[in-house]
Design an enzyme around this catalytic site. Sequence first.
Site, PDB file in Angstrom:
ATOM      1  N   LYS A 113     -43.187  73.123 112.247  1.00 53.13           N
ATOM      2  CA  LYS A 113     -44.047  72.111 112.886  1.00 53.13           C
ATOM      3  C   LYS A 113     -44.934  72.752 113.944  1.00 53.13           C
ATOM      4  O   LYS A 113     -46.130  72.448 114.054  1.00 53.13           O
ATOM      5  CB  LYS A 113     -43.181  71.002 113.514  1.00 53.13           C
ATOM      6  CG  LYS A 113     -42.432  70.183 112.468  1.00 53.13           C
ATOM      7  CD  LYS A 113     -41.261  69.386 113.046  1.00 53.13           C
ATOM      8  CE  LYS A 113     -40.314  68.984 111.916  1.00 53.13           C
ATOM      9  NZ  LYS A 113     -39.017  68.469 112.404  1.00 53.13           N
ATOM     10  N   HIS A 119     -26.240  73.248 104.553  1.00 55.24           N
ATOM     11  CA  HIS A 119     -27.134  73.431 105.709  1.00 55.24           C
ATOM     12  C   HIS A 119     -26.561  74.326 106.792  1.00 55.24           C
ATOM     13  O   HIS A 119     -27.166  74.449 107.855  1.00 55.24           O
ATOM     14  CB  HIS A 119     -27.479  72.090 106.351  1.00 55.24           C
ATOM     15  CG  HIS A 119     -28.256  71.173 105.473  1.00 55.24           C
ATOM     16  ND1 HIS A 119     -29.632  71.102 105.475  1.00 55.24           N
ATOM     17  CD2 HIS A 119     -27.843  70.272 104.550  1.00 55.24           C
ATOM     18  CE1 HIS A 119     -30.031  70.199 104.601  1.00 55.24           C
ATOM     19  NE2 HIS A 119     -28.960  69.679 104.019  1.00 55.24           N
ATOM     20  N   LYS A 144     -28.404  78.979 119.053  1.00 52.74           N
ATOM     21  CA  LYS A 144     -29.858  78.843 119.161  1.00 52.74           C
ATOM     22  C   LYS A 144     -30.399  79.572 120.399  1.00 52.74           C
ATOM     23  O   LYS A 144     -31.589  79.760 120.557  1.00 52.74           O
ATOM     24  CB  LYS A 144     -30.249  77.368 119.195  1.00 52.74           C
ATOM     25  CG  LYS A 144     -29.919  76.627 117.889  1.00 52.74           C
ATOM     26  CD  LYS A 144     -30.281  75.153 117.997  1.00 52.74           C
ATOM     27  CE  LYS A 144     -29.821  74.333 116.807  1.00 52.74           C
ATOM     28  NZ  LYS A 144     -30.715  74.437 115.625  1.00 52.74           N
ATOM     29  N   LYS A 176     -34.991  71.678 120.587  1.00 50.91           N
ATOM     30  CA  LYS A 176     -34.040  71.608 119.465  1.00 50.91           C
ATOM     31  C   LYS A 176     -32.696  71.246 120.068  1.00 50.91           C
ATOM     32  O   LYS A 176     -32.547  71.213 121.291  1.00 50.91           O
ATOM     33  CB  LYS A 176     -33.964  72.945 118.731  1.00 50.91           C
ATOM     34  CG  LYS A 176     -33.763  74.143 119.688  1.00 50.91           C
ATOM     35  CD  LYS A 176     -33.716  75.469 118.957  1.00 50.91           C
ATOM     36  CE  LYS A 176     -35.055  76.014 118.522  1.00 50.91           C
ATOM     37  NZ  LYS A 176     -35.260  76.151 117.091  1.00 50.91           N
ATOM     38  N   THR A 230     -36.704  73.881 111.103  1.00 55.04           N
ATOM     39  CA  THR A 230     -37.891  73.188 110.604  1.00 55.04           C
ATOM     40  C   THR A 230     -38.866  72.937 111.753  1.00 55.04           C
ATOM     41  O   THR A 230     -40.070  72.788 111.526  1.00 55.04           O
ATOM     42  CB  THR A 230     -37.523  71.844 109.943  1.00 55.04           C
ATOM     43  OG1 THR A 230     -36.561  71.170 110.768  1.00 55.04           O
ATOM     44  CG2 THR A 230     -36.941  72.047 108.564  1.00 55.04           C
TER      45      THR A 230
HETATM   46  C1  26Q Z   1     -19.838  67.026 110.309  1.00 58.64           C
HETATM   47  C2  26Q Z   1     -18.561  66.481 110.327  1.00 58.64           C
HETATM   48  C3  26Q Z   1     -18.230  65.489 111.227  1.00 58.64           C
HETATM   49  C4  26Q Z   1     -19.198  65.026 112.106  1.00 58.64           C
HETATM   50  C5  26Q Z   1     -20.476  65.561 112.086  1.00 58.64           C
HETATM   51  C6  26Q Z   1     -20.803  66.572 111.193  1.00 58.64           C
HETATM   52  C7  26Q Z   1     -22.176  67.148 111.166  1.00 58.64           C
HETATM   53  C8  26Q Z   1     -23.280  66.350 111.421  1.00 58.64           C
HETATM   54  C9  26Q Z   1     -24.560  66.880 111.408  1.00 58.64           C
HETATM   55  C10 26Q Z   1     -22.372  68.477 110.872  1.00 58.64           C
HETATM   56  C11 26Q Z   1     -23.671  69.014 110.835  1.00 58.64           C
HETATM   57  C12 26Q Z   1     -24.765  68.200 111.102  1.00 58.64           C
HETATM   58  C13 26Q Z   1     -26.151  68.694 111.090  1.00 58.64           C
HETATM   59  C14 26Q Z   1     -26.516  69.894 110.709  1.00 58.64           C
HETATM   60  C15 26Q Z   1     -27.926  70.326 110.755  1.00 58.64           C
HETATM   61  O1  26Q Z   1     -28.790  69.626 111.254  1.00 58.64           O
HETATM   62  N1  26Q Z   1     -28.228  71.504 110.222  1.00 58.64           N
HETATM   63  C16 26Q Z   1     -29.611  71.997 110.217  1.00 58.64           C
HETATM   64  O2  26Q Z   1     -30.207  71.596 109.000  1.00 58.64           O
HETATM   65  C17 26Q Z   1     -31.588  71.906 108.990  1.00 58.64           C
HETATM   66  C18 26Q Z   1     -32.182  71.358 107.717  1.00 58.64           C
HETATM   67  O3  26Q Z   1     -31.782  72.109 106.624  1.00 58.64           O
HETATM   68  C19 26Q Z   1     -31.805  73.395 109.123  1.00 58.64           C
HETATM   69  O4  26Q Z   1     -33.180  73.637 109.234  1.00 58.64           O
HETATM   70  C20 26Q Z   1     -31.088  73.939 110.357  1.00 58.64           C
HETATM   71  O5  26Q Z   1     -31.183  75.340 110.388  1.00 58.64           O
HETATM   72  C21 26Q Z   1     -29.640  73.505 110.348  1.00 58.64           C
HETATM   73  O6  26Q Z   1     -28.992  73.899 111.549  1.00 58.64           O
END
Ligand code: 26Q
Length: 822
Positions: free
Chosen positions: A673, A370, A567, A561, A669
Amino acid sequence: MTRAMTSELPQPILENSDPETLSSEILKALKYRVGKDATVATPHDWLTASIKVVRDRIIDHWVESTKETYDLKEKRVYYLSLEFLIGRLMRDAFSNLGLLDSMRQALESLGVELDVIAGLEPDAALGNGGLGRLAACFMESMATVDIPTHGYGIRYANGMFRQEISDGWQVELPENWLDHGNPWEFERRERSFEVGFGGHVESMTSGQGQLERHVWKPLERILAVAYDTPVVGWRGKRVNTLRLWSSMAIDPILLDAFNAGDHIGALRESNKAESLARVLYPADSHQAGQELRLRQEYFFSTASLQDILQRHLSQFGTVETLADQAAIHLNDTHPAVAVPELMRLLMDVHGVDFDQAWDITKKTFAYTNHTLLPEALESWPVPLFERLLPRHMQIIYAINAQVLQEVRLAKKFTDEQVRRISLIQEDGDRRVRMGNLAFVGSHSINGVSALHTELMKETIFADLHKLYPDRINNKTNGITPRRWLIQCNPGLTRLARETIGDKFLDDVNELKHLDDFAGDASFRERFAAVKRGNKERLSNLVAARLGIKLDPSAMFDIQIKRIHEYKRQLLNIVEAVALYDQIRSHPERDWVPRVKFFGGKAAPSYHNAKLIIKLANDVAKVINRDPSVRGLLKMVFIPNYNVSLAEIMMPAADLSEQISTAGMEASGTGNMKFALNGALTIGTLDGANVEMKECVGDDNIFIFGLKTEEVAERRNNGYDPKAVIDASPELSQALSAIATGVFSPDDPTRYAELIDGLYQHDWFMVAADFDSYAAAQRDVDKVWQDSADWYAKAIHNVARMGWFSSDRTIRQYAKEIWNVPV
Ligand code: 26Q
């Protein structure tokens, strides 16, 4: 009143669902499940009783779905995700079951308003943003397209924090969504598994000293306990399970004895065990790096795998057929430790040899990436990994040896490339690369938009792609049209049904027939009236919560967002400042009245993101007070943006801001929407915006800014942001106003550093894209002034967004990755 419109939605698919039967059942549930009678029941009690009534009716379908899967030996999909951002469930479940109207009437006859109690249901905010919300949309779509699925995650007691804005600053408060209990879930004490940490590995050789068997002797052991929530598909077709794990001490009584009267000590142990699953990490873009996070990742991965293997063994008797009966999906690298864990379970517990275990593992797992942001790529220090999961560290070394052997045999890799393929990063401190681990342990690796997938091949996974050229594929994200159109926008849903019939309720592609009505003036008026109603609803909310009065006839321009530099909320704010300047210097021009909305949470440790929130609030304060722009420009920062707020804001938007630096947003996403609800997009050619442009047509979207290659080119060839800023008088003026404290007279240097960052490096190309963005905004104004043209474009957006249904996405996963029938 828009709400009544839902009354025409599909007929109940369950028997005995007339309002009279339901109301008597609600009273019964109130008495026997909640222990109250109607005269003393609180709104919360009514909520609980209503949910229990519907939940009970789901159970038969749930049991049926499970039994059918078992009897037909259907292949199951297991979706492993550390986040499920599901929001409220009641309206979702009622609406998918066709019970919304009957329940509304049943409650009305008891003197209770459904919308009032629906508003009391807490958001299940077990996720940060896009990734977690995607998992929730996927769960709903998998039930809808009839795929037997279990979602696996953690039952955080504290999900995403509640954001308050105090003096313009973000303040984080714990959100206790379980305070009133959770009427949806079933605790399954009998479904619990041991989870170990630490300790050492004993190896035993048997036979002729050939077969080596390893036994991990963990030092700490805790218990994972399952909590199940039913997930109902559209028209109640199938009911799947979301299984969330909670942690507890193995045996508080034994512990007590063990501690020989040391009650405090025993309590400490049980507190420690329970704290594992207590809180969601609120950072979505950079690695937390804390030990507790790695513990969470392993905890839910092993519990889920033990559960999956137990189910498989009890039906099929051998682990050898696992890959034929189960597809396990890794939602990003957060569950990547499941790769060595499955290897361990297969080898150490079930006696499979390495080669066969590795074969089963690769055939079973698939992984979705992602993000390309280097700071978000997970890696863990080897010493930490080794201390917490010593056996897994050994297995990772063994996997690495196997992969590097294949690399050598391929004979086409430089030493540098080999180093990058290795599961262990060796420069500086040694770290386990979770992305590489997930990649080599999976037969499929997918990106979430066409652009993102191509960039994966060229950047972070270039070498692994060269080694395994058939593994990377694209699955462009989608959203569930049930929540993101039918439920959140009943006005538009009714208008569409009256215009093109009901087919689109089952296949959102059918919205394409609305295209024919874009040229119909009377339809456009009805469409505009629906939008107007949704904007009034949002205006009322803003008036009630923030005391700001808005004019619903102004253009509602919305950016909601997570707050992140890539962003580029900052680009939007700076443009607002420039516009504010322009309106004041040229009051005679025919300015388009606008309300600029912002909403989103910053990771608590992300300094610049928090400063951007403060800036939005500071700028809003000045603009909103200034009589010279009254009626022309307003700015609103909506606190605590979450799924429920999104459901009100998406349908109320005229303009959707999707303005990330090209190449940095994997998909987005929210963009989908907004467009599905009839907003026009102003955006860069980033993530899924690229494909949205293809679908809605170039004339129906406002594209601006540098493209991915141009961003790269600038960065490589000495981009000079200062020169760019100096060349743009509007930008220079806006930046200097911010930097010199025009919006922060109480602390004039508050933004000096933030703005200096733009002059010094401007990594996210705010300056480079400013003029192009401002020009696109003036194009937006021009189109708005021709309202027939505007609404025709908005209608084309609604008509052409069907492809972005998560049903389409899920069917592609099913056919091309999981190999399950749809
Ligand atoms: C990683 C390691 C330790 C703690 C937290 C994390 C962590 C947690 C959440 C790293 C990343 C996330 C979330 C990422 C995320 O939401 N990415 C988004 O995913 C969407 C669905 O595919 C995309 O539409 C977005 O572009 C993307 O930013």
